[in-house]
Design an enzyme around this catalytic site. Structure first.
Site, mmCIF file in Angstrom:
data_model
loop_
_atom_site.group_PDB
_atom_site.id
_atom_site.type_symbol
_atom_site.label_atom_id
_atom_site.label_comp_id
_atom_site.label_asym_id
_atom_site.label_seq_id
_atom_site.Cartn_x
_atom_site.Cartn_y
_atom_site.Cartn_z
ATOM 1 N N HIS A 69 40.702 46.636 49.028
ATOM 2 C CA HIS A 69 41.095 46.776 50.440
ATOM 3 C C HIS A 69 40.277 45.784 51.247
ATOM 4 C CE1 HIS A 69 42.705 48.551 53.946
ATOM 5 N NE2 HIS A 69 42.100 49.717 53.968
ATOM 6 N N HIS A 83 50.048 42.037 48.042
ATOM 7 C CA HIS A 83 49.954 43.059 49.073
ATOM 8 C C HIS A 83 50.947 44.163 48.758
ATOM 9 C CE1 HIS A 83 49.774 44.938 53.023
ATOM 10 N NE2 HIS A 83 48.627 44.319 53.154
ATOM 11 N N ASP A 133 43.036 38.277 53.583
ATOM 12 C CA ASP A 133 41.685 38.069 53.085
ATOM 13 C C ASP A 133 41.479 36.713 52.422
ATOM 14 O OD1 ASP A 133 40.510 40.484 53.844
ATOM 15 O OD2 ASP A 133 41.619 41.508 52.262
HETATM 16 N N1 ACO Z 1 46.365 38.820 40.886
HETATM 17 C C1 ACO Z 1 47.091 38.874 39.722
HETATM 18 N N2 ACO Z 1 48.079 39.748 39.512
HETATM 19 C C2 ACO Z 1 48.355 40.599 40.501
HETATM 20 C C3 ACO Z 1 47.685 40.591 41.726
HETATM 21 C C4 ACO Z 1 46.654 39.649 41.906
HETATM 22 N N3 ACO Z 1 45.967 39.594 43.037
HETATM 23 N N4 ACO Z 1 48.175 41.555 42.517
HETATM 24 C C5 ACO Z 1 49.136 42.145 41.823
HETATM 25 N N5 ACO Z 1 49.259 41.567 40.602
HETATM 26 C C6 ACO Z 1 50.243 41.902 39.570
HETATM 27 C C7 ACO Z 1 49.902 43.216 38.886
HETATM 28 O O1 ACO Z 1 49.093 43.012 37.761
HETATM 29 C C8 ACO Z 1 51.286 43.714 38.533
HETATM 30 O O2 ACO Z 1 51.725 42.979 37.415
HETATM 31 P P1 ACO Z 1 52.616 43.714 36.278
HETATM 32 O O3 ACO Z 1 53.892 44.085 36.985
HETATM 33 O O4 ACO Z 1 52.791 42.671 35.235
HETATM 34 O O5 ACO Z 1 51.827 44.897 35.835
HETATM 35 C C9 ACO Z 1 52.137 43.281 39.703
HETATM 36 O O6 ACO Z 1 51.490 42.117 40.239
HETATM 37 C C10 ACO Z 1 52.264 44.341 40.780
HETATM 38 O O7 ACO Z 1 50.953 44.662 41.242
HETATM 39 P P2 ACO Z 1 50.472 46.082 41.693
HETATM 40 O O8 ACO Z 1 49.016 46.237 41.330
HETATM 41 O O9 ACO Z 1 51.421 47.134 41.223
HETATM 42 O O10 ACO Z 1 50.610 45.964 43.263
HETATM 43 P P3 ACO Z 1 50.010 46.947 44.319
HETATM 44 O O11 ACO Z 1 50.955 46.971 45.461
HETATM 45 O O12 ACO Z 1 49.622 48.241 43.715
HETATM 46 O O13 ACO Z 1 48.641 46.223 44.722
HETATM 47 C C11 ACO Z 1 47.023 44.958 45.832
HETATM 48 C C12 ACO Z 1 48.428 45.558 45.891
HETATM 49 C C13 ACO Z 1 45.982 46.084 45.568
HETATM 50 C C14 ACO Z 1 46.699 44.340 47.187
HETATM 51 C C15 ACO Z 1 46.967 43.924 44.694
HETATM 52 O O14 ACO Z 1 47.928 42.894 44.941
HETATM 53 C C16 ACO Z 1 45.584 43.314 44.504
HETATM 54 O O15 ACO Z 1 44.769 43.896 43.795
HETATM 55 N N6 ACO Z 1 45.292 42.140 45.158
HETATM 56 C C17 ACO Z 1 44.002 41.544 45.064
HETATM 57 C C18 ACO Z 1 43.045 42.258 45.989
HETATM 58 C C19 ACO Z 1 43.322 41.898 47.439
HETATM 59 O O16 ACO Z 1 43.471 40.739 47.805
HETATM 60 N N7 ACO Z 1 43.324 42.953 48.276
HETATM 61 C C20 ACO Z 1 43.508 42.779 49.710
HETATM 62 C C21 ACO Z 1 44.806 43.387 50.155
HETATM 63 S S1 ACO Z 1 45.017 43.121 51.876
HETATM 64 C C22 ACO Z 1 44.009 44.227 52.587
HETATM 65 O O17 ACO Z 1 43.673 45.271 52.113
HETATM 66 C C23 ACO Z 1 43.497 43.852 53.885
#
Ligand code: ACO
Length: 422
Positions: free
Chosen positions: A262, A301, A357
């Site tokens: 987050h 996201h 971010d």
């Molecule tokens: N890098 C690589 N792969 C990713 C990323 C990433 N940053 N984000 C998602 N994926 C992949 C997952 O592994 C998944 O792949 P799969 O379908 O092969 O299993 C797919 O994309 C879907 O991802 P989920 O984790 O289901 O997406 P979710 O909506 O739950 O997660 C989140 C969203 C937590 C923001 C995620 O994208 C992440 O961890 N990003 C990196 C952390 C980040 O930048 N957070 C800031 C968010 S903005 C904020 O809070 C202000």
């Protein structure tokens, strides 16, 4: 087209037809089919837990609006305190309203000396600023007896003013403590962002806030002020639903924000870019991410599946800041990473784009903030959003204490086994 949805329980043949409004139907109607029926929705992917009129966002179209105003217009034309007024009260202020609001916030920026001398001084010298921030917000509530009277609107509004006014003071205090520097008192003649930068960086008389940097700070505050039902805001609403005081609820929301998925992601972005170290290592890093060995921080996201409008604004702000501070050496790595990821099937097919971010950390670093302060910088403006949601929740007659149900997967009843028989 009928604006209803019909659900049939194949076990009993019972059927219900429920109205659908703006893509939402009242799942409580399912109780008519079977009072013990539960919807299983881990992480609330398909659940609207409240009705809200504060922030609109459309993840597919990359739209973000506060009270109907597009974020792009607010970032260009407004100030953070004006946006705070808008979020909290629902409308843009008139000149007189804004003057009065600015005055009230500016004159609540001081914190009790005991907070500084007794409370903050009790932390270990290397305490993480976010941990200090979360605890300090909760502690602050103990100074205001009246803070529990959350249904007295005047009293609640006073706590809101106090919190909005004091979070920059607390944030700067955590930094000065970590750096072993004397605290700087708030300066009532400065704008919100100027005053914050002044409390952060003044050493004796030797500091002038650069207007372009104060404006960049203000834009960052505007962009982070609210984002509807994210993890921190959900924590705020859940805690506030038990009628906890606004300081305790804000501390809980800040705790939720502190996680690396987050608000902690901007800190993680800088660690990631530093670890990559050079533009030539970008492709290898991306391959590692695709194999699942790493995560591309600042990408992806839960809601935005096209682009994050805040990231677009921040990329521009980053260049404005770098004109004053000089380019952040990590920028080239970030740009290359963005280019490689945006052209790679793995990220395209999963709709992963830079989020807010991805660039905010680079700007914070150029402004001189240590990475440990990044999430605290996010929490300052988000306090406004959290409090707007708390106010809204308390007036919402449909809300009750938050209490989801579960699907129990443990063992059935069994008898206690004496120690010698285990
Ligand atoms: N890098 C690589 N792969 C990713 C990323 C990433 N940053 N984000 C998602 N994926 C992949 C997952 O592994 C998944 O792949 P799969 O379908 O092969 O299993 C797919 O994309 C879907 O991802 P989920 O984790 O289901 O997406 P979710 O909506 O739950 O997660 C989140 C969203 C937590 C923001 C995620 O994208 C992440 O961890 N990003 C990196 C952390 C980040 O930048 N957070 C800031 C968010 S903005 C904020 O809070 C202000």
């Amino acid at each position: 087209m009928a604006e209803t949805i019909t659900i049939i329980d194949d076990r009993t043949g019972k059927k219900i037809t429920v109205p659908v409004k703006d893509g939402v139907f009242a799942s409580s109607a399912l109780r008519e089919l079977d009072p013990n029926l539960r919807m299983y929705d881990p992480a609330f992917l398909s659940t609207a837990a409240c009705a809200s009129s504060i922030t609109y966002l459309d993840g597919e179209a990359g739209i973000l609006r506060y009270r109907g105003y597009p974020i792009e217009q607010l970032a260009e034309k407004s100030t953070f305190l004006e946006v705070a007024y808008l979020l909290l009260k629902g409308e843009l202020p008139t000149t007189q309203e804004l003057e009065a609001w600015n005055f009230e916030v500016t004159h609540h920026t001081m914190i009790h000396e005991n907070m500084r001398k007794r409370f903050v001084d009790g932390f270990h010298y290397d305490a993480h600023p976010m941990g200090m921030f979360i605890s300090a917000i909760a502690a602050l509530g103990t100074f205001y007896d009246d803070s529990k009277n959350i249904f007295d609107e005047e009293v609640l509004n006073k706590q809101i003013r106090r919190l909005v006014a004091k979070v920059p003071t607390i944030a700067a205090m955590t930094y000065r403590f970590s750096s072993g520097l004397p605290f700087v008192l708030p300066n009532n003649s400065m704008s919100y962002a100027q005053n914050f930068l002044n409390m952060m960086y003044r050493i004796g008389d030797d500091y002038t806030v650069h207007p372009a940097l104060a404006r960049a700070m203000d834009v960052l505050f505007i962009l982070h002020a609210d984002h509807e039902q994210n993890c921190g805001t959900t924590a705020m609403r859940v805690v506030a639903s038990s009628h906890a005081d606004p300081y305790s609820a804000t501390a809980a929301a800040a705790a939720a924000l502190s996680g690396p998925l987050h608000g902690g992601a901007n800190e993680a972005v800088i660690h990631m870019l530093t670890e990559i170290g050079d533009v030539k290592n970008v492709s290898a890093f991306v391959e590692q991410v695709k194999k699942g060995d790493d995560r591309l921080m600042g990408f992806g996201h839960r809601v935005y599946k096209n682009f994050d409008p805040r990231a677009t604004i921040l990329k521009k702000t980053a260049y404005e800041v770098f004109e004053v501070t000089g380019k952040n050496p990590l920028l080239d790595i970030a740009l290359k990473l963005e280019e490689v990821a945006l052209n790679d099937e793995y990220f395209i097919s999963r709709k992963l784009y830079p989020n807010v971010d991805f660039y905010s950390g680079l700007i914070y670093q150029a402004l001189g903030f240590p990475v440990e302060m990044f999430t605290v910088l996010f929490a300052i403006p988000r306090t406004v959003g959290w409090l707007a949601h708390m106010s809204e929740l308390l007036k919402d007659k449909e809300q009750k204490i938050s209490r989801p149900r579960q699907s129990y997967t443990g063992v059935g009843e069994r008898n206690y086994v004496e120690m010698k028989k285990r």
